[in-house]
Motif scaffolding. Structure first.
Motif, PDB file in Angstrom:
ATOM      1  N   LEU A  64       5.964  -6.670  -2.267  1.00  6.74           N
ATOM      2  CA  LEU A  64       5.239  -7.020  -3.464  1.00  6.74           C
ATOM      3  C   LEU A  64       6.074  -6.637  -4.673  1.00  6.74           C
ATOM      4  N   ARG A 107      -1.381  -2.499 -11.812  1.00 10.94           N
ATOM      5  CA  ARG A 107      -1.567  -2.426 -10.366  1.00 10.94           C
ATOM      6  C   ARG A 107      -0.275  -2.432  -9.564  1.00 10.94           C
ATOM      7  N   GLY A 111       0.338   0.772  -7.216  1.00 11.58           N
ATOM      8  CA  GLY A 111       0.451   0.495  -5.783  1.00 11.58           C
ATOM      9  C   GLY A 111       1.759   0.992  -5.200  1.00 11.58           C
ATOM     10  N   HIS A 117       0.846   1.958   1.947  1.00 13.98           N
ATOM     11  CA  HIS A 117      -0.500   1.481   1.609  1.00 13.98           C
ATOM     12  C   HIS A 117      -0.501   0.673   0.307  1.00 13.98           C
ATOM     13  N   ASN A 118       0.669   0.227  -0.104  1.00 14.81           N
ATOM     14  CA  ASN A 118       0.853  -0.494  -1.352  1.00 14.81           C
ATOM     15  C   ASN A 118      -0.086  -1.690  -1.453  1.00 14.81           C
ATOM     16  N   ARG A 119      -0.101  -2.536  -0.438  1.00 20.89           N
ATOM     17  CA  ARG A 119      -0.895  -3.766  -0.475  1.00 20.89           C
ATOM     18  C   ARG A 119      -2.388  -3.456  -0.558  1.00 20.89           C
ATOM     19  N   ALA A 120      -2.864  -2.485   0.208  1.00 19.41           N
ATOM     20  CA  ALA A 120      -4.289  -2.141   0.192  1.00 19.41           C
ATOM     21  C   ALA A 120      -4.707  -1.593  -1.168  1.00 19.41           C
ATOM     22  N   GLN A 122      -3.241  -2.163  -4.094  1.00 18.72           N
ATOM     23  CA  GLN A 122      -3.207  -3.245  -5.077  1.00 18.72           C
ATOM     24  C   GLN A 122      -4.411  -4.168  -4.936  1.00 18.72           C
ATOM     25  N   ASN A 123      -4.818  -4.455  -3.701  1.00 18.89           N
ATOM     26  CA  ASN A 123      -6.006  -5.281  -3.500  1.00 18.89           C
ATOM     27  C   ASN A 123      -7.256  -4.582  -4.023  1.00 18.89           C
ATOM     28  N   ALA A 124      -7.371  -3.281  -3.787  1.00 20.74           N
ATOM     29  CA  ALA A 124      -8.524  -2.528  -4.280  1.00 20.74           C
ATOM     30  C   ALA A 124      -8.544  -2.502  -5.808  1.00 20.74           C
ATOM     31  N   HIS A 126      -7.213  -4.685  -7.819  1.00 16.57           N
ATOM     32  CA  HIS A 126      -7.503  -6.047  -8.271  1.00 16.57           C
ATOM     33  C   HIS A 126      -9.011  -6.294  -8.252  1.00 16.57           C
ATOM     34  N   SER A 127      -9.651  -5.950  -7.147  1.00 18.58           N
ATOM     35  CA  SER A 127     -11.104  -6.123  -7.037  1.00 18.58           C
ATOM     36  C   SER A 127     -11.831  -5.263  -8.074  1.00 18.58           C
TER      37      SER A 127
END
Length: 142
Positions: A64, A107, A111, A117-120, A122-124, A126-127
């Motif tokens: 990412l 983010r 992240g 755990h970068n992707r998780a 960033q998704n959190a 974002h939400s």
């Protein structure tokens, strides 16, 4: 089908014999093809694509982005100024709106601090920023 126009294949594909030198005889057809082949930038042959797919699937996930562009950096600065102004004026909707924008823009940097755990993360984030933005709009109009 119209039967009046029946043609003989020999008449359609007749070869004329001429005494003139043919162009094909002047050019040597025994030359080897050019060793360099030019392709567009997006061209990837099947062997290279298969090797890249195998390497990607076995080694790691796609990375990412971790750097901010000039526009994102400007957005972070503007949202930080909005956050300070909202805090000084006690403007709750603007405070949550600027916090949502700041969270969304930062983010990639946040992240990156969490390693695998970068992707998780960033998704959190974002939400979280989307929910906070919708909440700020509801606070503004209610």
């Amino acid at each position: 089908m119209n039967d009046d126009k029946q043609f003989n294949e020999d008449e359609l594909y007749a070869v004329e014999d001429t005494d003139d030198d043919l162009y094909a005889e002047k050019v040597s057809l025994d030359k080897e093809p050019c060793p360099k082949t030019f392709h567009s930038k997006n061209f990837v042959d099947s062997e290279t694509q298969a090797a890249e797919d195998k390497a990607k699937s076995s080694t790691h996930e796609p990375e990412l982005k971790a750097k901010l562009s000039h526009a994102e950096t400007s957005g972070v600065a503007i949202s930080a100024v909005m956050l300070v102004y909202a805090f000084a004026e006690a403007d709750k909707p603007l405070f949550f709106l600027s916090t949502a924008l700041l969270t969304f823009l930062l983010r990639p940097l946040i992240g990156a601090l969490f390693g695998k755990h970068n992707r998780a993360v960033q998704n959190a984030l974002h939400s979280f920023s989307l929910v906070m933005f919708i909440g700020a709009l509801l606070m503004l109009f209610l």
